[in-house]
Design an enzyme around this catalytic site. Structure first.
Site: not given
Lengths: 191, 532
Positions: B302-303, B257, B331, B106, B142, B328, B77, B450, B268, B253, B169-170, B255
């Site tokens: 922090h993870h 963002y 924003k 293009d 994951w 943040t 998932h 979890r 925005s 991390h 790809s990314s 990732e």
């Protein structure tokens, strides 16, 4: 116009691809960086190795007593029982101390194992050195064999005064031919 | 403009008919459409997995699936939603909108563009085929933490190579975006005139280019540890499993963002349109996004507060993490200030954008709680974490994707979508998503871990509430599909401008835009007239 753009694109792409390569390399560079960082800080509890001659020169601090506790475990599915002969010992910093561990191979085949040490708290790891340890090499036990194995260690008198108890743990892992080549390399470096 | 566009349209249709048009296309609009459709399909596949998870958790005990399948559902998932739904959707938006927003004909690298899309179906075939293998799909989470992930059976190499393909790809997509924005901006489109969606995507692209290769390295090390006798993460061989966590989260991390920055850009764009007022604090928005991106590289630990770090490390990562709240907050305040004393109307895109601001901020606050080291020791690996990242990713990233879809769907298709159905979709989604995720905060604070298929009975009530919310949220997404299909097939004709307050180059094109747009650069005057 078209060729200017083509050139600009190529230059930009090659720079970005270089960045991709550098970052891929950086991921790998984190491996030695992490090892150095752990050596400096003692972060992963890896303990040091010194020669018996060096250990003999260290001055003993008779006024101070540090408690050293021993923990043992074996990795999942590893067919040995493994225990310290005493659970803890009170030592004077600087004095060389010998403790014995005992392992029994409960399976009916010879098995080689590699012990990996860890010391807690990690801030004390830099002040804990061994002159002799069964973790320096692989240990092989025949089927059903029981073996007593020594560890000889010194606590450095420079150990921060607030640390009064150390816990030394060993975990036995199954040693494979290739894993042991790596383990021995790191033993020379570190343990 | 539409005259010029129509003129170019005349000799522009060179595509083949049928399926080979989609296989070989290098047109940014075609590729954008493929990315968006692919992402929607993946959203439903990942969603079906979430439904299995919520079904099993409906009440205590093991009812429907065995723990192995449950664990592979949580693992897949996450991978499907992150790499299959959200990231390709952003690349799809980038493909569609960035050339039209900056007045380019293009993307800069059209053939690479085709490649970077067509890698995705192959990567997900690899990943999802593991479900049908003996031993099942990857079930170690994951985050792929060793030594657990190394116990994966046949699925393991498929998992690793799927991650490699997705990374490639990314990265290709990101390089394309950077090349497009740096080299193909229309004359007069200076950097500080770029729409914020373009700005946030540029920053996202650099995050991708800098962090994805690190993930590739980490999974390659896992692969060699399992099959080639290296010991990067094996303690027996002198390695350290904690090292993997450091490398993984150095990627992980940035990732998060990557998943949220383009959402900031879309919101925005939408809020000023329906507030009929220029965006408050444009340049501070740009700098805030840059600051968030920089900070994202120095907060990874922090993870992993609970792995046993020295106090100095815990303090550094705590302060750096909490520091992210500053840009943040800038924003959020700017979005609120844009709405302040404005003439707002509440069409579906605006509703989703306002819900984004409120609900993403809730997710941000629970993130702050998690960032504080001493309390993280309690929250770590509980449902509180699950609640936190679903607030920032579902009501954050996914709501922004839906807002953006409603916002530009009339531009893409030339038809207005069904506003009534859109509002129903919004309200049912917003209510049910809170019923789904808000109780998970309580479950986490009460101590529910979890990634468990069964739980202690004191967690039963809130789990049932959460599951009911989950089923409603899942089903309500079919309304989204109905709105899109109806809009593609027909509906009231959309004007070029579509929204009264719309500003920006994409609205100067016809609806739908010609197959090739801006073959001649737009007038500089139309650039300056934008609301950014």
């Amino acid at each position: 116009m078209k060729s200017t753009l083509h050139f600009a694109n190529r230059r930009l792409i090659s720079r970005l691809l270089l960045l991709v390569l550098v970052m891929f390399g950086f991921g790998y560079a984190l491996v030695p960086l992490y090892r150095v960082f752990c050596d400096v800080t003692g972060l992963n509890g890896k303990t040091g190795r010194i020669s018996a001659a060096t250990a003999a020169e260290i001055k003993v601090d008779q006024a101070r007593v540090v408690k050293v506790e021993f923990l043992t475990s074996v990795n999942a599915g590893f067919p040995w029982t493994f225990k310290p002969l005493i659970t803890h010992v009170d030592v004077h910093p600087g004095a060389e101390t010998l403790v014995m561990f005992e392992a029994t191979n409960a399976s009916n085949a010879a098995v080689a194992g590699q012990a990996v040490p860890s010391l807690a708290p990690s801030a004390a790891a830099r002040f804990f050195s061994k002159t002799e340890c069964f973790c320096f090499t692989q240990q092989t036990l025949a089927a059903g064999e029981t073996k007593q194995m020594p560890v000889r260690f010194v606590v450095n008198p420079k150990l921060p005064p607030k640390i009064m108890t150390l816990t030394l743990s060993y975990t036995f892992f199954r040693a494979t031919a290739r894993a042991s080549a790596n383990a021995v390399a790191s033993v020379d470096l570190k343990i | 403009m539409s005259e010029a566009a129509a003129h170019h349209d005349d000799h522009g249709h060179h595509y083949n008919g049928g399926i080979s048009r989609w296989l070989t296309t290098t047109n940014h609009k075609d590729i954008g459409t493929m990315y968006l459709v692919f992402s929607l399909v993946m959203f439903f596949i990942g969603g079906a997995m979430a439904m299995i998870i919520r079904l099993e958790l409906f009440k205590p005990g093991l009812q429907f699936v065995d723990p192995q399948l449950f664990n592979s559902m949580t693992t897949l998932h996450a991978l499907v939603m992150i790499f299959g739904a959200v990231m390709p959707a952003w690349t799809g938006f980038a493909n569609w909108m960035i050339p039209m927003m900056i007045g380019a004909p293009d993307m800069a690298l059209p053939r690479l563009n085709n490649w970077s899309f067509w890698i995705l179906p192959f990567a997900f075939t690899l990943l999802l085929s593991t479900l049908f293998m003996p031993g099942g799909g990857p079930a170690g989470g994951w985050t792929m933490l060793p030594p657990l992930v190394l116990q994966t059976g046949m699925a393991f190499p498929f998992l690793i190579f799927a991650v490699h393909f997705l990374g490639a790809s990314s990265i290709a997509g990101a390089i394309n975006v950077v090349a497009t924005v740096f080299n193909l901006r229309a004359p007069g489109m200076t950097l500080m005139k770029l729409p914020l969606f373009v700005w946030t995507w540029i920053i996202t692209a650099f995050l991708l280019i800098a962090s994805m290769p690190v993930l590739a390295g980490a999974v390659t090390m896992l692969l060699t540890d399992k099959y080639f006798g290296t010991s990067f993460f094996s303690a027996a061989g002198g390695g350290d499993p904690v090292l993997f966590q450091h490398i993984f989260w150095f990627f992980g991390h940035p990732e998060v963002y990557i998943l949220i920055l383009p959402a900031f850009g879309i919101v925005s764009a939408i809020i000023p349109t329906f507030a009929r007022k220029p965006l408050f604090g444009y340049s501070s928005m740009v700098y805030a996004a840059g600051a968030i991106a920089f900070l994202s590289f120095i907060v990874w630990a922090h993870h992993m507060f609970t792995v046993g770090m020295p106090l100095a490390g815990e303090l550094f990562f705590m302060y750096a993490t909490v520091l992210i709240a500053v840009p943040t907050g800038v924003k959020v305040f700017n979005w609120v200030a844009t709405m302040w004393q404005s003439s707002m109307t509440f069409e579906t895109p605006m509703l989703f954008a306002i819900a984004f601001v409120v609900l993403f901020t809730i997710g941000g606050f629970s993130g702050l709680m998690l960032g504080v080291t001493p309390v993280d020791f309690q929250y770590h690996d509980t449902y509180f974490v699950v609640a936190h990242f679903h607030y920032v990713l579902v009501t954050g990233a996914v709501f922004a994707l839906m807002a953006g879809t409603y916002f530009w769907l009339p531009k893409w298709t030339g038809h207005m979508y069904d506003e009534t159905l859109g509002k129903w979709h919004f309200w049912i989604s917003t209510i049910s998503v809170n019923v789904l995720f808000f109780p998970q905060h309580f479950l986490g604070l009460a101590g529910m871990p979890r990634r468990i298929p069964d739980y202690a009975v004191q967690f039963a009530d809130w789990n049932m509430v959460s599951s009911i919310g989950g089923f409603v949220f899942g089903l309500s997404q079919f309304m989204f599909v109905i709105v899109i299909v109806k809009c593609v097939r027909g509906g009231a004709k959309a004007t070029d401008r579509v929204w009264e307050g719309a500003r920006g180059l994409e609205w100067t094109l016809s609806s739908p835009p010609p197959y090739h747009s801006f073959a001649t650069p737009p007038e500089p005057a139309t650039i300056d007239g934008g609301y950014r």
